[in-house]
Design a protein around this motif. Structure first.
Motif, short mmCIF file in Angstrom:
data_model
loop_
_atom_site.label_atom_id
_atom_site.label_comp_id
_atom_site.label_asym_id
_atom_site.label_seq_id
_atom_site.Cartn_x
_atom_site.Cartn_y
_atom_site.Cartn_z
N ALA A 101 0.83 -1.20 0.00
CA ALA A 101 0.00 0.00 0.00
C ALA A 101 0.86 1.25 0.00
O ALA A 101 0.61 2.21 -0.75
N ALA A 102 1.90 1.29 0.85
CA ALA A 102 2.78 2.46 0.90
C ALA A 102 3.50 2.67 -0.42
O ALA A 102 3.79 3.80 -0.80
N LEU A 103 3.77 1.57 -1.12
CA LEU A 103 4.46 1.68 -2.40
C LEU A 103 3.52 2.05 -3.54
O LEU A 103 3.98 2.34 -4.64
N GLY A 104 2.20 2.00 -3.32
CA GLY A 104 1.27 2.47 -4.34
C GLY A 104 0.20 1.49 -4.76
O GLY A 104 -0.67 1.82 -5.55
N SER A 105 0.23 0.24 -4.26
CA SER A 105 -0.75 -0.76 -4.68
C SER A 105 -2.12 -0.46 -4.09
O SER A 105 -2.25 0.06 -2.98
N GLY A 106 -3.15 -0.84 -4.86
CA GLY A 106 -4.52 -0.71 -4.37
C GLY A 106 -5.10 -2.03 -3.94
O GLY A 106 -6.24 -2.09 -3.46
N ASN A 107 -4.35 -3.13 -4.10
CA ASN A 107 -4.83 -4.47 -3.74
C ASN A 107 -4.61 -4.72 -2.25
O ASN A 107 -3.83 -5.59 -1.85
N VAL A 108 -5.28 -3.93 -1.43
CA VAL A 108 -5.10 -3.98 0.02
C VAL A 108 -6.46 -4.01 0.68
O VAL A 108 -7.38 -3.28 0.28
N ALA A 109 -6.62 -4.86 1.72
CA ALA A 109 -7.88 -4.94 2.46
C ALA A 109 -7.75 -4.20 3.79
O ALA A 109 -6.74 -4.32 4.49
N MET A 110 -8.81 -3.43 4.13
CA MET A 110 -8.85 -2.75 5.42
C MET A 110 -9.32 -3.72 6.50
O MET A 110 -9.95 -4.73 6.22
N LYS A 111 -8.99 -3.38 7.73
CA LYS A 111 -9.50 -4.15 8.87
C LYS A 111 -11.03 -4.07 8.88
O LYS A 111 -11.61 -3.02 8.62
N GLY A 112 -11.67 -5.20 9.15
CA GLY A 112 -13.11 -5.28 8.99
C GLY A 112 -13.89 -4.33 9.87
O GLY A 112 -14.97 -3.85 9.48
N ASP A 113 -13.39 -4.00 11.06
CA ASP A 113 -14.16 -3.16 11.98
C ASP A 113 -13.70 -1.71 11.94
O ASP A 113 -14.01 -0.93 12.85
N ALA A 114 -12.96 -1.34 10.92
CA ALA A 114 -12.43 0.03 10.84
C ALA A 114 -13.00 0.74 9.62
O ALA A 114 -13.28 0.13 8.60
N ASP A 115 -13.18 2.04 9.75
CA ASP A 115 -13.65 2.86 8.63
C ASP A 115 -12.51 3.61 7.95
O ASP A 115 -12.69 4.17 6.87
N GLU A 164 -12.37 4.79 -0.59
CA GLU A 164 -11.62 5.91 -1.14
C GLU A 164 -10.16 5.77 -0.74
O GLU A 164 -9.84 5.27 0.35
N ARG A 165 -9.26 6.21 -1.62
CA ARG A 165 -7.83 6.16 -1.36
C ARG A 165 -7.25 7.55 -1.44
O ARG A 165 -7.68 8.38 -2.24
N GLY A 166 -6.24 7.80 -0.64
CA GLY A 166 -5.58 9.10 -0.67
C GLY A 166 -4.12 8.96 -0.30
O GLY A 166 -3.57 7.87 -0.23
N GLY A 167 -3.49 10.10 -0.05
CA GLY A 167 -2.09 10.10 0.35
C GLY A 167 -1.15 10.26 -0.82
O GLY A 167 -1.55 10.50 -1.97
N ASP A 168 0.14 10.14 -0.53
CA ASP A 168 1.21 10.31 -1.52
C ASP A 168 2.12 9.09 -1.46
O ASP A 168 3.15 9.10 -0.79
N PRO A 169 1.77 7.99 -2.18
CA PRO A 169 2.57 6.76 -2.10
C PRO A 169 3.88 6.88 -2.87
O PRO A 169 4.11 7.84 -3.61
N TYR A 170 4.71 5.85 -2.74
CA TYR A 170 6.03 5.82 -3.39
C TYR A 170 5.89 5.82 -4.91
O TYR A 170 6.65 6.49 -5.62
N LEU A 171 4.91 5.09 -5.46
CA LEU A 171 4.73 4.96 -6.91
C LEU A 171 3.42 5.60 -7.34
O LEU A 171 2.39 5.40 -6.70
N ASP A 172 3.47 6.36 -8.42
CA ASP A 172 2.24 6.87 -9.02
C ASP A 172 1.56 5.78 -9.84
O ASP A 172 0.33 5.72 -9.92
N GLU A 173 2.36 4.94 -10.49
CA GLU A 173 1.83 3.86 -11.33
C GLU A 173 2.47 2.54 -10.87
O GLU A 173 3.63 2.27 -11.15
#
Length: 646
Positions: free
Chosen positions: A52-66, A91-100
């Protein structure tokens, strides 16, 4: 790249609400970092946090968190990624390591579901995976543009060659004109000398001679004007013939552009919309399936992840039930089940996802064919409009030229009559005793006119020679540009082939090295061959390049034979998939884009071979993060950094 680089900075990951992680912070140095622990100890969740920090969107959030957040500190730089749930969506935000992150997701984030890693097991298109990051459409477009430029430059060289031939003719013409001018000047001087001698005998009759000279001057002017009119008439007639020829050619081209009864641009647009909508639906289903697969894998590994918000729905029907026909009771409804049942469901989901991906590929082929047909229809229509517009212009030009020709003909007839009248007047003024003098005057006038015409022609020829010499002087520059364009075309054409060749060579070399390290029984060689195969695209058959995977084994008697990929053991298949991903990593220079390689789910490989494989991968990445069970981690070098709590 060496196993560790002194200049590479340490990395710190702070993760909150990612997968099964509530909150954690881990710092690790360059080189190999082993995440040691049993299943459900958040090792995969931590790797997802790094992704996620490197830019991937294939990440799951903790089930009880918003909300969720990941921060990566790398040297003096800090990168962030945030996630939040809003109205049932994410929704995703922030400034990760990779744009693509496409390259990294294919060849650096080698978790169990990684597409390149699983390519061997799923019998995927290996060439398509390697070439996916390459914009082949842009390369083909640039080749087309350069080919057009090459044709233009070749036409310029042909024109320059033509000018060389014209130059020789022009130089011959210039020499002839110079000789004719010198001869005419000499004849005029001789005639004027005779006139000077004759004028002394007729000085008493100046008045009569003056009137005759006026008539002769008028005659000279009329003849000069007639010559100009004849020249203009000839030029206009040539222009008229050229315009009529061009009109016939345009009419022939227009006739050749006959309407295609099957060409229906509106119908194609409607079909394209239908196919794109269907493709979008399928891609959405594939994304949902992949999210469910990742979540199930996280459940098996971490026992703490929850359903991503984008997959949560309303009502009693489970997410899995919406995506596949088979109904399975699992975590989605709160009933405790055996892990084997979840693994079975995951395998069904994978097969269903692969089927959907195949249908998406088929739709993409049909969309491409329809787009090609539409472009051809539009090109034909533009050409028809151009020809019709040009025909209209030609009709106007022909009409105007015909009017000019008719006007010049009338003027020619009028001048001819006037000349005849002036010649008659000159004849009346000629008396017997002045006949010789009058003839000399007429000859002198004609010679002066001829001299003027020759000098004008010489000026025109010299101007054409200067223009031809200037154009010929551009030949070297045009040839240099043509050579450059040809080189660029060749480089572009070979770029795709070079990447394919390097990928195959890289895989074969590394596969041979890895097999030598891992020492599988009776497995001599696994290698990729570049082949051409015929495939159907819509209603057409085309030849395409492909990567064909070969397996060579040895019998107990020492005889070699070719086996099939289906007969590879799970361990052999996993190793082959990882080496294929490594080949893509090296060919596309992914290390220059992202300094991390992540490895997970290596349990199918025995501990000793895992240790050898990790050491081999470590030679090619600044940071190599590996999730291992304690018994597997025990086989690795004690010098590798270990993380036991996340």
């Amino acid at each position: 790249m060496q196993r560790q680089q002194a200049s590479a900075p340490a990395a710190t990951i702070h993760a909150r609400n990612i997968g099964g992680i509530g909150e954690t912070e881990v710092t690790f140095e360059p080189g190999v970092t082993i995440l040691v622990g049993r299943n459900a100890t958040n090792r995969t969740s931590f790797l997802q946090a790094v992704m996620a920090a490197l830019g991937s969107g294939n990440v799951a959030m903790k089930g009880d968190a918003d909300e969720a957040e990941v921060t990566l500190e790398l040297g003096e730089e800090t990168y962030t990624r945030t996630f939040s749930r809003r109205d049932g969506g994410g929704e995703r935000g922030g400034d990760p390591y990779l744009d693509e992150p496409t390259l990294a997701e294919l060849f650096a984030f080698l978790l169990e579901s990684n597409e390149a890693r699983r390519a061997v097991a799923t019998n995927a298109d290996l060439r398509e995976l390697i070439m996916r990051p390459v914009d082949t459409d842009e390369i083909e477009s640039e080749i087309d543009r350069l080919q057009d430029r090459r044709e233009t430059l070749e036409a310029e060289l042909d024109a320059i060659d033509d000018r060389k031939g014209e130059l020789r003719e022009l130089e011959d013409r210039r020499e002839t004109l110079r000789e004719e001018i010198e001869a005419t000047k000499a004849e005029l001087e001789e005639t004027e000398a005779e006139l000077d001698a004759a004028d002394g005998d007729v000085a008493a009759r100046r008045e009569e001679q003056s009137e005759l000279e006026d008539r002769l001057a008028e005659l000279r002017e009329k003849r000069a004007e007639l010559d100009d009119v004849r020249y203009e008439l000839e030029t206009e007639q040539e222009s008229l013939a050229a315009l009529e020829t061009e009109r016939r050619e345009c009419e022939s081209e227009l006739e050749a552009l006959s309407d295609d009864p099957d060409a229906d641009a509106d119908g194609i647009d409607a079909r394209l919309r239908e196919l794109r909508e269907r493709k979008g639906e399928l891609e959405s289903q594939v994304n949902e399936l992949q999210s469910v697969i990742r979540f199930n894998e996280g459940m098996l590994d971490d026992d703490g992840a929850a359903v991503p918000a984008e997959l949560a729905g309303s009502g009693d029907e489970s997410v899995t039930d919406k995506l596949v026909d088979d109904s399975v009771t699992c975590w989605t409804c709160g009933t405790a089940v055996e892990p084997g049942q979840i693994e079975s469901t995951v395998e069904q989901l994978r097969e269903h996802s692969q089927s959907k991906v195949g249908e998406v590929d088929r739709l993409e082929d049909e969309i491409e064919e329809l787009q090609s047909e539409k472009r051809e229809i539009e090109r034909t229509e533009r050409e028809r409009e151009r020809l019709e517009r040009r025909l209209g212009e030609l009709d106007d030009e022909i009409e105007a030229t015909e009017a000019t020709v008719e006007e010049l003909r009338d003027r020619r007839e009028s001048l001819t009559g006037e000349i005849e009248r002036v010649e008659a007047a000159v004849d009346e003024l000629e008396e017997e005793e002045y006949g010789d003098v009058l003839e000399l005057h007429k000859t002198a006038n004609e010679l002066e006119y001829e001299l003027g015409r020759l000098e004008t022609d010489l000026e025109d020829v010299e101007a054409e020679i200067a223009d031809a010499e200037e154009r010929i002087g551009e030949e070297e520059e045009v040839r240099d540009e043509l050579d450059d364009v040809a080189d660029r075309i060749e480089r572009l054409r070979t770029r795709i082939e070079r990447i394919e060749r390097e990928a195959v060579d890289s895989f074969n070399d590394h596969m041979a090295s890895v097999l030598g390290l891992l020492d599988y029984d009776n497995l001599d060689r696994i290698w990729i061959e570049r082949v051409e195969q015929e495939v159907r695209k819509g209603r057409r058959k085309e030849t395409e390049r492909a990567f064909e995977l070969h397996v060579v084994r040895t019998t107990d008697s020492g005889a070699a034979y070719e086996d099939t990929v289906d007969h590879l053991s799970e361990s052999e298949r996993e190793v082959t998939g990882l080496v294929f991903a490594l080949a893509g990593y090296l060919v596309h220079d992914v290390s220059e884009t992202v300094p991390f390689v992540l490895l997970d789910s290596l349990e199918a490989i025995d501990s000793v071979r895992i240790a050898a494989l990790v050491d081999y991968f470590a030679d090619h990445a600044q940071h190599l993060l590996v999730a291992l069970l304690p018994e597997d981690a025990a086989e690795l070098d004690d010098g590798h950094e270990r993380v036991t709590e996340i």
